[in-house]
Design an enzyme around this catalytic site. Structure first.
Site, PDB file in Angstrom:
ATOM      1  N   VAL A 131       5.573  -3.300  -1.045  1.00 23.62           N
ATOM      2  CA  VAL A 131       6.398  -3.513  -2.233  1.00 23.62           C
ATOM      3  C   VAL A 131       7.733  -2.754  -2.110  1.00 23.62           C
ATOM      4  CG1 VAL A 131       5.390  -1.664  -3.662  1.00 23.62           C
ATOM      5  CG2 VAL A 131       6.260  -3.717  -4.741  1.00 23.62           C
ATOM      6  N   ASP A 132       7.720  -1.641  -1.416  1.00 23.27           N
ATOM      7  CA  ASP A 132       8.938  -0.850  -1.187  1.00 23.27           C
ATOM      8  C   ASP A 132       9.978  -1.686  -0.426  1.00 23.27           C
ATOM      9  OD1 ASP A 132      10.619   1.345  -1.047  1.00 23.27           O
ATOM     10  OD2 ASP A 132       9.394   2.472   0.387  1.00 23.27           O
ATOM     11  N   SER A 170      -0.448   2.797  -4.193  1.00 18.79           N
ATOM     12  CA  SER A 170      -1.358   3.362  -3.163  1.00 18.79           C
ATOM     13  C   SER A 170      -2.425   2.409  -2.632  1.00 18.79           C
ATOM     14  CB  SER A 170      -2.057   4.644  -3.639  1.00 18.79           C
ATOM     15  OG  SER A 170      -1.185   5.751  -3.585  1.00 18.79           O
ATOM     16  N   TYR A 207      -1.376   2.779   1.813  1.00 22.10           N
ATOM     17  CA  TYR A 207      -1.943   4.111   1.574  1.00 22.10           C
ATOM     18  C   TYR A 207      -3.461   4.101   1.378  1.00 22.10           C
ATOM     19  CZ  TYR A 207       2.571   6.551   1.550  1.00 22.10           C
ATOM     20  OH  TYR A 207       3.780   7.122   1.908  1.00 22.10           O
TER      21      TYR A 207
HETATM   22  N1  AR6 Z   1       5.146  -7.355  -5.700  1.00 26.38           N
HETATM   23  C1  AR6 Z   1       4.063  -6.742  -6.231  1.00 26.38           C
HETATM   24  N2  AR6 Z   1       3.151  -6.078  -5.507  1.00 26.38           N
HETATM   25  C2  AR6 Z   1       3.335  -6.043  -4.174  1.00 26.38           C
HETATM   26  C3  AR6 Z   1       4.436  -6.655  -3.532  1.00 26.38           C
HETATM   27  C4  AR6 Z   1       5.371  -7.339  -4.352  1.00 26.38           C
HETATM   28  N3  AR6 Z   1       6.459  -7.956  -3.870  1.00 26.38           N
HETATM   29  N4  AR6 Z   1       4.314  -6.440  -2.183  1.00 26.38           N
HETATM   30  C5  AR6 Z   1       3.182  -5.729  -2.011  1.00 26.38           C
HETATM   31  N5  AR6 Z   1       2.582  -5.495  -3.190  1.00 26.38           N
HETATM   32  P1  AR6 Z   1       2.083  -0.898  -0.604  1.00 26.38           P
HETATM   33  P2  AR6 Z   1       1.273   1.911  -0.996  1.00 26.38           P
HETATM   34  C6  AR6 Z   1       1.331  -4.767  -3.486  1.00 26.38           C
HETATM   35  O1  AR6 Z   1       1.579  -0.916   0.794  1.00 26.38           O
HETATM   36  O2  AR6 Z   1      -0.136   1.566  -0.683  1.00 26.38           O
HETATM   37  C7  AR6 Z   1       5.402   1.422   2.052  1.00 26.38           C
HETATM   38  O3  AR6 Z   1       5.711   1.243   3.403  1.00 26.38           O
HETATM   39  C8  AR6 Z   1       0.310  -4.640  -2.388  1.00 26.38           C
HETATM   40  O4  AR6 Z   1      -0.482  -5.826  -2.294  1.00 26.38           O
HETATM   41  O5  AR6 Z   1       3.371  -1.565  -0.908  1.00 26.38           O
HETATM   42  O6  AR6 Z   1       1.565   2.761  -2.193  1.00 26.38           O
HETATM   43  C9  AR6 Z   1       6.063   2.655   1.461  1.00 26.38           C
HETATM   44  O7  AR6 Z   1       7.316   2.904   2.030  1.00 26.38           O
HETATM   45  C10 AR6 Z   1      -0.508  -3.451  -2.849  1.00 26.38           C
HETATM   46  O8  AR6 Z   1      -1.522  -3.857  -3.749  1.00 26.38           O
HETATM   47  O9  AR6 Z   1       2.234   0.615  -1.171  1.00 26.38           O
HETATM   48  C11 AR6 Z   1       5.077   3.747   1.762  1.00 26.38           C
HETATM   49  O10 AR6 Z   1       5.261   4.275   3.055  1.00 26.38           O
HETATM   50  C12 AR6 Z   1       0.497  -2.599  -3.616  1.00 26.38           C
HETATM   51  O11 AR6 Z   1       1.667  -3.422  -3.772  1.00 26.38           O
HETATM   52  C13 AR6 Z   1       3.741   3.052   1.678  1.00 26.38           C
HETATM   53  O12 AR6 Z   1       3.996   1.679   1.946  1.00 26.38           O
HETATM   54  C14 AR6 Z   1       0.883  -1.315  -2.919  1.00 26.38           C
HETATM   55  O13 AR6 Z   1       0.955  -1.535  -1.530  1.00 26.38           O
HETATM   56  C15 AR6 Z   1       3.149   3.148   0.287  1.00 26.38           C
HETATM   57  O14 AR6 Z   1       1.864   2.603   0.303  1.00 26.38           O
END
Ligand code: AR6
Length: 177
Positions: free
Chosen positions: A40-41, A124, A128
């Site tokens: 998502v980042d 997370s 994560y």
């Molecule tokens: N809209 C909504 N949710 C989303 C989207 C989107 N466009 N894309 C992904 N998700 P993650 P974390 C969901 O990995 O676990 C990054 O590299 C995804 O399905 O984005 O907190 C950062 O820079 C999941 O359920 O974040 C950090 O290094 C949720 O968002 C690390 O990942 C979170 O997944 C953070 O890891």
């Protein structure tokens, strides 16, 4: 896609891409460098544009469990609240408190900025590795407790990117409200 409402409409559940949300603030699941990443980042940085990275670089970083705010730049949302979730390391390293803190600190920042509507991703639960059931429980309980005690934000959206988290949230929200 359908919107499901709970807690008299103050909590809303939606499946989709958080970058498209028309809310005052979207929350980013960032890392402590604030310099972008995947998931998502990455999606938020791509959609908001390069000014976001510049703005994050000036802030200089964010501790796990804490939150910072930037403008939304090219997003429809006016603000982006960046929070850093804990990396799951088995659950005995303060992960539950840190994850709850992400939601609480984000909501505190939102209240400070008179933000009426805020959308959270499932912090997370991607890179994560936080177990989805446990993460949803913490997200829902922390948001509910904050909303009981504060009149702003008016609306909190849980935006799930896929069926797995969506179904977990729906079941837990239905059971609670
Ligand atoms: N809209 C909504 N949710 C989303 C989207 C989107 N466009 N894309 C992904 N998700 P993650 P974390 C969901 O990995 O676990 C990054 O590299 C995804 O399905 O984005 O907190 C950062 O820079 C999941 O359920 O974040 C950090 O290094 C949720 O968002 C690390 O990942 C979170 O997944 C953070 O890891």
């Amino acid at each position: 896609m359908e919107i499901k409402e709970f807690m008299g409409g103050r909590i809303r559940l939606f499946m989709g891409d958080i970058t498209l949300m028309e809310v005052d603030a979207v929350v980013n699941a960032a890392n402590s460098s604030l310099l972008g990443g995947g998931g998502v980042d990455g999606a938020i940085h791509r959609a908001a544009g390069p000014q976001l990275l510049e703005s994050c670089r000036k802030i200089g970083g964010c501790a796990t469990g804490d939150a910072v705010i930037t403008p939304g730049f090219n997003l429809k949302a006016k603000y982006i609240i960046h929070t850093v979730g804990p990396i799951w390391r088995g659950g005995q390293h303060g992960e539950p408190n840190l994850l709850a803190s992400c939601y609480r600190k984000s909501l505190e920042l939102a209240a400070c900025h008179q933000i009426k509507s805020i959308a959270f991703p499932n912090i997370s639960t991607g890179a994560y590795g936080y177990p989805h059931q446990e993460a949803a429980e913490i997200a829902i309980n922390t948001v509910n407790e904050f909303l009981i005690n504060h009149s702003i934000p008016d609306y909190v959206w849980f935006v799930c990117f896929g069926n797995s988290n969506y179904n977990i949230y729906e079941e837990k929200l239905r059971a609670k409200f």
